[in-house]
Design a protein around this motif. Structure first.
Motif, PDB file in Angstrom:
ATOM      1  N   THR A  73      54.974 -10.526  34.570  1.00 23.68           N
ATOM      2  CA  THR A  73      54.783  -9.128  34.202  1.00 23.68           C
ATOM      3  C   THR A  73      53.926  -8.464  35.272  1.00 23.68           C
ATOM      4  OG1 THR A  73      52.831  -9.623  32.877  1.00 23.68           O
ATOM      5  CG2 THR A  73      54.954  -9.615  31.718  1.00 23.68           C
ATOM      6  N   CYS A  74      53.813  -7.158  35.193  1.00 20.84           N
ATOM      7  CA  CYS A  74      52.961  -6.468  36.149  1.00 20.84           C
ATOM      8  C   CYS A  74      52.247  -5.321  35.448  1.00 20.84           C
ATOM      9  CB  CYS A  74      53.760  -5.956  37.338  1.00 20.84           C
ATOM     10  SG  CYS A  74      55.065  -4.822  36.928  1.00 20.84           S
ATOM     11  N   ASP A  75      51.175  -4.906  36.051  1.00 21.96           N
ATOM     12  CA  ASP A  75      50.361  -3.824  35.518  1.00 21.96           C
ATOM     13  C   ASP A  75      50.601  -2.578  36.353  1.00 21.96           C
ATOM     14  OD1 ASP A  75      48.432  -2.152  34.498  1.00 21.96           O
ATOM     15  OD2 ASP A  75      46.735  -3.392  35.111  1.00 21.96           O
ATOM     16  N   LEU A  76      51.147  -1.547  35.735  1.00 21.13           N
ATOM     17  CA  LEU A  76      51.377  -0.295  36.447  1.00 21.13           C
ATOM     18  C   LEU A  76      50.154   0.614  36.407  1.00 21.13           C
ATOM     19  CD1 LEU A  76      55.055   0.489  35.386  1.00 21.13           C
ATOM     20  CD2 LEU A  76      54.225  -0.551  37.493  1.00 21.13           C
ATOM     21  N   ARG A  77      49.026   0.072  35.943  1.00 22.05           N
ATOM     22  CA  ARG A  77      47.738   0.794  35.942  1.00 22.05           C
ATOM     23  C   ARG A  77      47.821   2.143  35.238  1.00 22.05           C
ATOM     24  NH1 ARG A  77      44.201  -0.747  40.960  1.00 22.05           N
ATOM     25  NH2 ARG A  77      44.934  -2.845  41.274  1.00 22.05           N
ATOM     26  N   GLY A  78      48.485   2.154  34.083  1.00 19.82           N
ATOM     27  CA  GLY A  78      48.567   3.372  33.292  1.00 19.82           C
ATOM     28  C   GLY A  78      49.625   4.350  33.766  1.00 19.82           C
ATOM     29  N   ALA A  79      50.397   3.972  34.760  1.00 23.82           N
ATOM     30  CA  ALA A  79      51.474   4.838  35.245  1.00 23.82           C
ATOM     31  C   ALA A  79      52.753   4.526  34.472  1.00 23.82           C
ATOM     32  CB  ALA A  79      51.696   4.620  36.735  1.00 23.82           C
ATOM     33  N   THR A  80      53.710   5.419  34.571  1.00 27.40           N
ATOM     34  CA  THR A  80      55.029   5.198  33.981  1.00 27.40           C
ATOM     35  C   THR A  80      56.083   5.395  35.060  1.00 27.40           C
ATOM     36  OG1 THR A  80      55.268   7.513  33.326  1.00 27.40           O
ATOM     37  CG2 THR A  80      54.308   6.009  31.689  1.00 27.40           C
ATOM     38  N   ILE A  81      57.275   4.910  34.767  1.00 23.70           N
ATOM     39  CA  ILE A  81      58.389   5.113  35.687  1.00 23.70           C
ATOM     40  C   ILE A  81      59.507   5.860  34.981  1.00 23.70           C
ATOM     41  CG2 ILE A  81      57.923   3.126  37.168  1.00 23.70           C
ATOM     42  CD1 ILE A  81      60.130   1.614  35.615  1.00 23.70           C
ATOM     43  N   LYS A  82      60.218   6.637  35.746  1.00 29.68           N
ATOM     44  CA  LYS A  82      61.454   7.255  35.284  1.00 29.68           C
ATOM     45  C   LYS A  82      62.536   6.725  36.209  1.00 29.68           C
ATOM     46  CE  LYS A  82      63.991  11.445  34.350  1.00 29.68           C
ATOM     47  NZ  LYS A  82      64.020  12.896  34.388  1.00 29.68           N
ATOM     48  N   VAL A  83      63.593   6.173  35.618  1.00 34.17           N
ATOM     49  CA  VAL A  83      64.654   5.544  36.383  1.00 34.17           C
ATOM     50  C   VAL A  83      65.934   6.352  36.211  1.00 34.17           C
ATOM     51  CG1 VAL A  83      65.930   3.415  36.770  1.00 34.17           C
ATOM     52  CG2 VAL A  83      63.584   3.301  35.912  1.00 34.17           C
ATOM     53  N   GLU A  84      66.508   6.778  37.339  1.00 35.99           N
ATOM     54  CA  GLU A  84      67.753   7.547  37.312  1.00 35.99           C
ATOM     55  C   GLU A  84      68.822   6.766  38.078  1.00 35.99           C
ATOM     56  OE1 GLU A  84      66.837  12.002  37.730  1.00 35.99           O
ATOM     57  OE2 GLU A  84      65.146  10.967  38.704  1.00 35.99           O
ATOM     58  N   PRO A  85      69.640   5.985  37.349  1.00 36.33           N
ATOM     59  CA  PRO A  85      70.689   5.202  38.004  1.00 36.33           C
ATOM     60  C   PRO A  85      71.825   6.077  38.527  1.00 36.33           C
ATOM     61  CG  PRO A  85      70.190   4.365  35.807  1.00 36.33           C
ATOM     62  CD  PRO A  85      69.542   5.702  35.926  1.00 36.33           C
ATOM     63  N   THR A  86      72.442   5.626  39.594  1.00 33.15           N
ATOM     64  CA  THR A  86      73.679   6.210  40.102  1.00 33.15           C
ATOM     65  C   THR A  86      74.780   5.254  39.658  1.00 33.15           C
ATOM     66  OG1 THR A  86      72.514   7.133  41.991  1.00 33.15           O
ATOM     67  CG2 THR A  86      74.914   6.968  42.179  1.00 33.15           C
ATOM     68  N   TRP A  87      75.422   5.581  38.552  1.00 33.94           N
ATOM     69  CA  TRP A  87      76.321   4.647  37.871  1.00 33.94           C
ATOM     70  C   TRP A  87      77.507   4.216  38.716  1.00 33.94           C
ATOM     71  CZ3 TRP A  87      74.044   2.020  34.529  1.00 33.94           C
ATOM     72  CH2 TRP A  87      73.031   2.583  33.755  1.00 33.94           C
ATOM     73  N   THR A  88      77.925   5.022  39.668  1.00 34.29           N
ATOM     74  CA  THR A  88      79.065   4.633  40.496  1.00 34.29           C
ATOM     75  C   THR A  88      78.731   3.460  41.415  1.00 34.29           C
ATOM     76  OG1 THR A  88      78.470   6.306  42.138  1.00 34.29           O
ATOM     77  CG2 THR A  88      80.123   6.931  40.470  1.00 34.29           C
ATOM     78  N   THR A  89      77.446   3.109  41.544  1.00 35.56           N
ATOM     79  CA  THR A  89      77.048   1.989  42.398  1.00 35.56           C
ATOM     80  C   THR A  89      76.879   0.685  41.616  1.00 35.56           C
ATOM     81  OG1 THR A  89      74.669   2.377  42.175  1.00 35.56           O
ATOM     82  CG2 THR A  89      75.838   3.579  43.933  1.00 35.56           C
ATOM     83  N   LEU A  90      77.021   0.714  40.310  1.00 32.77           N
ATOM     84  CA  LEU A  90      76.833  -0.485  39.483  1.00 32.77           C
ATOM     85  C   LEU A  90      77.844  -1.551  39.881  1.00 32.77           C
ATOM     86  CD1 LEU A  90      75.394  -1.762  36.975  1.00 32.77           C
ATOM     87  CD2 LEU A  90      77.284  -0.838  35.620  1.00 32.77           C
ATOM     88  N   ARG A  91      77.321  -2.749  40.193  1.00 32.64           N
ATOM     89  CA  ARG A  91      78.204  -3.853  40.545  1.00 32.64           C
ATOM     90  C   ARG A  91      77.537  -5.175  40.215  1.00 32.64           C
ATOM     91  NH1 ARG A  91      76.996  -6.532  45.260  1.00 32.64           N
ATOM     92  NH2 ARG A  91      75.458  -5.582  46.612  1.00 32.64           N
ATOM     93  N   MET A  92      78.347  -6.220  40.120  1.00 27.69           N
ATOM     94  CA  MET A  92      77.809  -7.553  39.887  1.00 27.69           C
ATOM     95  C   MET A  92      77.103  -8.038  41.146  1.00 27.69           C
ATOM     96  SD  MET A  92      80.516  -9.562  37.496  1.00 27.69           S
ATOM     97  CE  MET A  92      79.249 -10.705  36.925  1.00 27.69           C
ATOM     98  N   ASP A  93      76.092  -8.879  40.947  1.00 21.78           N
ATOM     99  CA  ASP A  93      75.342  -9.464  42.056  1.00 21.78           C
ATOM    100  C   ASP A  93      75.077 -10.926  41.707  1.00 21.78           C
ATOM    101  OD1 ASP A  93      73.941  -9.838  44.375  1.00 21.78           O
ATOM    102  OD2 ASP A  93      72.334  -8.430  43.901  1.00 21.78           O
ATOM    103  N   ALA A  94      76.140 -11.724  41.769  1.00 23.10           N
ATOM    104  CA  ALA A  94      76.107 -13.102  41.280  1.00 23.10           C
ATOM    105  C   ALA A  94      75.180 -14.029  42.060  1.00 23.10           C
ATOM    106  CB  ALA A  94      77.529 -13.676  41.273  1.00 23.10           C
ATOM    107  N   ASP A  95      74.812 -13.672  43.281  1.00 21.76           N
ATOM    108  CA  ASP A  95      73.974 -14.554  44.092  1.00 21.76           C
ATOM    109  C   ASP A  95      72.492 -14.219  44.038  1.00 21.76           C
ATOM    110  OD1 ASP A  95      76.232 -15.933  44.976  1.00 21.76           O
ATOM    111  OD2 ASP A  95      76.574 -14.465  46.575  1.00 21.76           O
ATOM    112  N   TRP A  96      72.107 -13.151  43.342  1.00 20.81           N
ATOM    113  CA  TRP A  96      70.730 -12.683  43.360  1.00 20.81           C
ATOM    114  C   TRP A  96      69.805 -13.568  42.531  1.00 20.81           C
ATOM    115  CZ3 TRP A  96      67.431 -10.693  39.524  1.00 20.81           C
ATOM    116  CH2 TRP A  96      66.259 -10.076  40.014  1.00 20.81           C
ATOM    117  N   ALA A  97      68.601 -13.741  43.025  1.00 19.24           N
ATOM    118  CA  ALA A  97      67.505 -14.360  42.281  1.00 19.24           C
ATOM    119  C   ALA A  97      66.276 -13.498  42.524  1.00 19.24           C
ATOM    120  CB  ALA A  97      67.261 -15.788  42.752  1.00 19.24           C
TER     121      ALA A  97
END
Length: 150
Positions: A73-97
């Motif tokens: 886990t990680c500590d964002l020190r009281g910050a938040t994130i907003k995530v805006e995906p670009t759905w046309t880029t969604l793909r499998m990544d079978a080799d990722w670790a």
């Protein structure tokens, strides 16, 4: 104050996985409408939790952490994130670790390009384009602590 902003900007860089290129060839993902809806719901919940506050988002990120990496886990020190995906880029990544890991996470790993905005006390601290990984495992979507490089 400048030191706190610098720390948060470094955290933002970590959130986006340093924004480097993703190896491989982009191919359209063959996901059912239900599968695609699960990914969209995951990011909607991350953003909604961020709107509710840092503690709520931290809890959601912890609760939706991939089961094989719950201790990371990680500590964002009281910050938040907003995530805006670009759905046309969604793909499998079978080799990722995840960085520093040798094992591929259980489940089907996907990667999507995102714009991530780091917020602290209702003010945008920074924004970066990068990629985030998510996994579909046992019909549930799991993520990775943003500081793992997504």
């Amino acid at each position: 104050m400048a030191e706190r902003v610098a720390v948060l900007l470094v955290a933002l860089a970590l959130l986006a996985g340093c924004g480097g290129p993703i190896a491989g060839t982009a191919r359209p993902v063959q996901l059912s409408d239900d599968g695609r809806a699960k990914f969209k719901d995951y990011y909607a919940r991350v953003n909604k939790a961020g709107e509710e506050g840092a503690a709520q988002q931290a809890k959601l990120l912890k609760d939706t952490q991939h089961p094989d990496f719950r201790q990371k886990t990680c500590d964002l020190r009281g910050a938040t994130i907003k995530v805006e995906p670009t759905w046309t880029t969604l793909r499998m990544d079978a080799d990722w670790a995840p960085p520093g890991e040798k094992a591929h996470p259980r489940g089907d790993v996907y990667v999507v390009a995102v714009t991530i905005t780091l917020r602290k006390e209702d003010q945008a601290i920074g924004s970066q384009i990068g990629s985030m990984h998510v996994v579909l495992l046992d019909d549930e979507v799991y993520g990775f602590a943003p500081c793992l490089g997504g």
